[in-house]
Design an enzyme around this catalytic site. Structure first.
Site, mmCIF file in Angstrom:
data_model
loop_
_atom_site.group_PDB
_atom_site.id
_atom_site.type_symbol
_atom_site.label_atom_id
_atom_site.label_comp_id
_atom_site.label_asym_id
_atom_site.label_seq_id
_atom_site.Cartn_x
_atom_site.Cartn_y
_atom_site.Cartn_z
ATOM 1 C CG ASP A 47 -4.761 0.315 5.251
ATOM 2 O OD1 ASP A 47 -5.475 -0.264 4.274
ATOM 3 O OD2 ASP A 47 -4.208 1.393 5.350
ATOM 4 C CG ASP A 101 -6.535 -3.651 1.531
ATOM 5 O OD1 ASP A 101 -6.805 -3.576 0.392
ATOM 6 O OD2 ASP A 101 -6.152 -2.730 2.140
ATOM 7 C CG ASP A 144 -2.307 -0.643 1.000
ATOM 8 O OD1 ASP A 144 -2.536 -0.998 -0.121
ATOM 9 O OD2 ASP A 144 -2.857 -0.946 2.139
#
Length: 880
Positions: free
Chosen positions: A590, A594, A284
């Site tokens: 997070d 996901d 990310d």
């Protein structure tokens, strides 16, 4: 097996062979000591697991107490607390919904049904352990701990923390194979020695034949056969590598404890090993590569750029009021003003906090604004559509729909824009290009672009029933303005990315931000090299990748470095495509969305600070500080686990091969062994417990990140290790067999009695053999490097174990001769024993100049077996 050996020794001791009785007691002592150490190690590991489990279950939640949001542990919740809930949270206790919008709960963990349950005033009950699938709200806690539905369920269950990792399974297989070989060799020796004995070819120490047919008594025959059986049992004892599983346990326990210090909480043991083999990391952007401490640095409103960004004086009051209304009502965050007059405390996600803080700078009174209008319906922020909206009842005749989200996506839904004087202007093609250029310029400066838009709505358009199913108008919007939010890269990220590149691990950035922002951050972090390289498919938009066929995705997936405007499904498709290409994939995430990618990846890494409970539950490792540099440390530790196991295998196989060959050759040729049972048990203790402690706790070195990842199917024992094992084992076998067969002459023991000379010779062989292992322990530290002493003094445990082993060996030879059936050695023989062991250092240094083939040694045998099989099939086919 060791107890059988000990039992045989005691049985012999009961028949008045006093030397054997002392040896049997020594055997018992070694067994108790060795297994006591192992039990202590297992107990400490169990405590370690309990500690890590406690950390894993200690979830931090937000609680509203006295009108103020504060952070608290899930263990500190009490009945009467008010807990805010948002998408991805785990419901921390049983409670009742007191307010909320579009709140949907996944109760599958409690009910077993995958259907999402919507919560409102008609169905307000919330159960702990469930996950928030959509919307947000606040709950009043009515039950905590074992007084909750989840608590009563978990009270009847115990979590299994004794999982066996893939490496442990492989090592158990190796240990079993070596054990079988040892048993076969021992069985062959047993048969040969019994044949020698019963055919009259075995002599006593005085030269007389041990067995004479028709003369030797039955009891004496039986005792002779048992003595031979004891010799073969000692061969089995030294052949079985019982220390391999222990070494894995020690390495993993040590690594997990150290990884906690490096801000990584391991949830699944197998991930420690797998992370060392990772070939790519899909990371990310927000909070992992960047600091996640966002501030508004640019503002475009009414067709004008504000300088400074909070200078809204040129906007008329109505436009400012409309903007503030959208900021205050369309948010999950809050603003709390302390009674002592200190600065306002802003809570929420980093983006929300940045926007609310900017709102305060332009004169927003959070409580006052929220009291002037009421929320009718909320469309929570959605990672698929990249925007969130709210419907407000401003008056009996007026309803406002406010939207906030990704700038270029919201711009596409706008048909007009609001000027600074409050007039609504249509968006012409030229004006659209101007707005698009603002957004692109901010994105190229690595800013996150958030747009604000609204549309008026007639009260009659608001449904009176099934309000939760109402779809807010999302077209024909009026653009209010755009904010540029800066999220700087974390310090050290660029170096961490370069380190991954050197280590053969490709870092890919997958972000929901637009492509230009992703490209700018990629260049800043070192993920992208130059702007020239930042072209498709190196930089790709999630939608483009999603719309490709599976074959097309697999053709370009290895070239993708940055993916912008990606949805959670795009990340999942990327992971699946990389795995099909043979990559070992690590994924950071997070958010709740996901979770599929985290679960699909070989190693899922969730964020400990910004991560939702759903993401953490789906992950293998939790990065406690949300920092990418901690991810790189996890890779380093993963490689260290594998490397330490290989060091121990090299050390143990050298001891196994040397001891096995020495005892087998001696037994087959003379009918006796130089290393008795209790001596071999002491050697096994050096190999198993002490060797594992010394080598399995080696800290990771920088060179680990200069190697390429270990493949899934690469053998545990490499060609370099085989070379080192062969050189050391051959040297030990040659030297010690020479002393075994000609030791009396070499050591000048001809003048001693035959029994004493044999005892001195066997003691010397045993002492030299132990010192060979002590010195070889240093060699095992660095299988590939010529300088085996580099950093040795930094590992205090290793030095302590080597010192303790040497001290115990001195104690055994000089003071415990009765238990070990050994004789005291003079200082010359001590020096010679140490010298024989020390020769292994220059020998291993010279041996490392010998080149080894790249192709694994084991593959040659597989190739031969593959060739034989077709031939056998042809022969069988011909016969048929």
């Amino acid at each position: 097996m060791r107890m059988n050996c000990c039992g045989g020794e005691i049985f012999l001791g009961q028949t008045h062979i006093h030397a054997r009785k002392g040896e049997a007691y020594g055997c018992c002592y070694i067994i108790i000591t060795g297994h006591g150490n192992r039990a202590t190690s297992d107990y400490r590991q169990s405590l370690q697991f309990q500690h890590l489990n406690g950390e894993k279950q200690n979830i931090q939640v937000e609680v509203i107490r006295g009108g103020k949001r504060i952070g608290a542990s899930i263990f500190d919740l009490v009945v009467g607390d008010v807990v805010p809930l948002k998408i991805g949270d785990q419901v921390p206790a049983d409670g009742i919904l007191i307010s909320g919008h579009s709140l949907a709960i996944d109760e599958s963990s409690m009910t077993g049904e995958s259907k999402i349950v919507h919560k409102d005033q008609r169905a307000p009950l919330l159960m702990s352990g469930c996950k928030v699938a959509d919307g947000y709200g606040s709950m009043l806690v009515t039950g905590v701990g074992t007084n909750t539905e989840w608590g009563m369920l978990m009270a009847n269950l115990s979590e299994d923390v004794g999982e066996e990792t893939p490496l442990q399974v492989r090592l158990n297989g190796v240990a079993t194979l070596i054990g079988i070989v040892g048993l076969l060799v021992a069985a062959a020796v047993l048969v040969v020695l019994w044949i020698r004995y019963f055919t009259g070819h075995t002599k006593n120490s005085d030269g007389t034949t041990q067995f004479v047919a028709g003369t030797t008594g039955v009891k004496q025959e039986f005792m002779g056969a048992i003595r031979i059986l004891t010799i073969t049992v000692t061969i089995v004892v030294v052949a079985v590598p019982e220390g391999l599983p222990l070494a894995v346990t020690l390495t993993l326990a040590y690594s997990m404890r150290k990884m906690m210090r490096d801000k990584a909480l391991v949830r699944r043991l197998s991930s420690c090993e797998t992370m060392g083999s990772a070939t790519t990391i899909c990371s990310d952007k927000t909070g992992t590569l960047t600091t996640n401490k966002m501030t508004v640095v640019e503002a475009y409103f009414g067709g004008t750029k504000f300088d400074p960004c909070d200078n809204t004086g040129m906007m008329c009051t109505s436009v400012t009021a409309l903007l503030i209304e959208g900021i205050a009502q369309n948010t999950n965050g809050t603003v709390f003003w302390p009674e002592d007059g200190e600065a306002a405390e802003v809570t929420g996600s980093p983006t929300e906090k940045a926007i609310l803080s900017w709102g305060l700078m332009i004169g927003m009174d959070f409580k006052d604004v929220r009291s002037k209008s009421s929320i009718i319906h909320v469309h929570p922020f959605n990672s698929e559509k990249k925007r969130g909206g709210v419907a407000l009842q401003v008056s009996d005749t007026e309803v406002h729909i406010h939207w906030k989200g990704a700038a270029e996506i919201l711009l596409a839904s706008c048909r007009s824009w609001l000027s600074t004087d409050g007039s609504v202007q249509p968006i012409s093609s030229g004006k659209h290009r101007e707005f698009k250029k603002w957004i692109d310029d901010m994105a190229m400066s690595s800013l996150r672009c958030v747009a604000f838009a609204y549309c008026p709505c007639e009260p009659r358009m608001v449904p009176t029933e099934s309000l939760d199913k109402w779809k807010l108008p999302e077209d024909d919007l009026t653009l209010i303005g755009v904010l540029g939010i800066k999220d700087p890269c974390r310090p050290g990220v660029r170096n961490a990315v370069q380190l991954c590149s050197i280590a053969g691990v490709k870092v890919r950035m997958v972000t929901g931000d637009n492509v230009e922002t992703a490209k700018a951050i990629g260049l800043e972090c070192g993920i992208l090299d130059t702007k020239d390289a930042a072209s498709e498919p190196i930089v790709i938009e999630g939608k483009v990748f999603r719309d490709m066929s599976e074959v097309a995705r697999e053709e370009i997936v290895e070239k993708i470095t940055v993916m912008g405007r990606s949805s959670p499904n795009d990340k999942l498709l990327l992971v699946q495509s990389l795995k099909r290409k043979g990559h070992v994939v690590a994924v950071t995430g997070d958010g709740t969305n996901d979770a599929p990618a985290l679960h699909e990846a070989d190693i899922g890494l969730s964020m400990g600070i910004s991560g939702t409970e759903v993401a953490k539950e789906s992950s293998d490792i939790i990065i406690l500080d949300d920092d990418f540099t901690s991810v790189v440390k996890v890779v380093r530790w993963g490689r260290s686990v594998y490397a330490n196991i290989q060091k121990f295998i090299q050390f143990q196989l050298t001891v196994n091969v040397a001891a096995l060959v020495i005892n087998v050759v001696a037994a087959m040729s003379s009918g006796d062994v130089p290393l008795n049972a209790v001596e071999l048990l002491w050697v096994n203790l050096i190999m198993d417990t002490l060797g594992a402690l010394a080598l399995a706790t080696e800290p990771p070195i920088d060179n680990l990140m200069k190697r390429h990842p270990v493949g899934r199917r690469e053998p545990l024992v490499t060609n370099i290790m085989w070379r080192n094992i062969f050189i050391q084992a051959l040297y030990q076998i040659a030297v010690l067999l020479i002393f075994n067969f000609d030791g009396k002459r070499i050591l000048h023991l001809q003048n001693e009695s035959r029994e004493h000379a044999d005892k001195m010779k066997n003691t010397f062989v045993f002492n030299a053999f132990v010192f060979c292992q002590i010195f070889n322990e240093f060699n095992a530290r660095k299988p590939e490097e010529k300088n085996v002493f580099k950093g040795v003094t930094n590992n205090h445990l290793f030095m302590g174990i080597v010192g303790a082993t040497t001290g115990l060996q001195l104690l055994i030879i000089e003071f415990l001769g009765k238990f070990f059936d050994t004789a005291r050695l003079n200082w010359r023989l001590w020096l010679l024993s140490v010298a024989i062991g020390a020769v292994s250092w220059p020998l291993v240094h010279l041996g490392k100049f010998i080149p080894v083939p790249v192709r694994p040694f084991q593959s040659y045998f597989k190739r031969c077996s593959c060739r034989r099989k077709p031939r056998q099939d042809e022969e069988q086919g011909g016969r048929s």
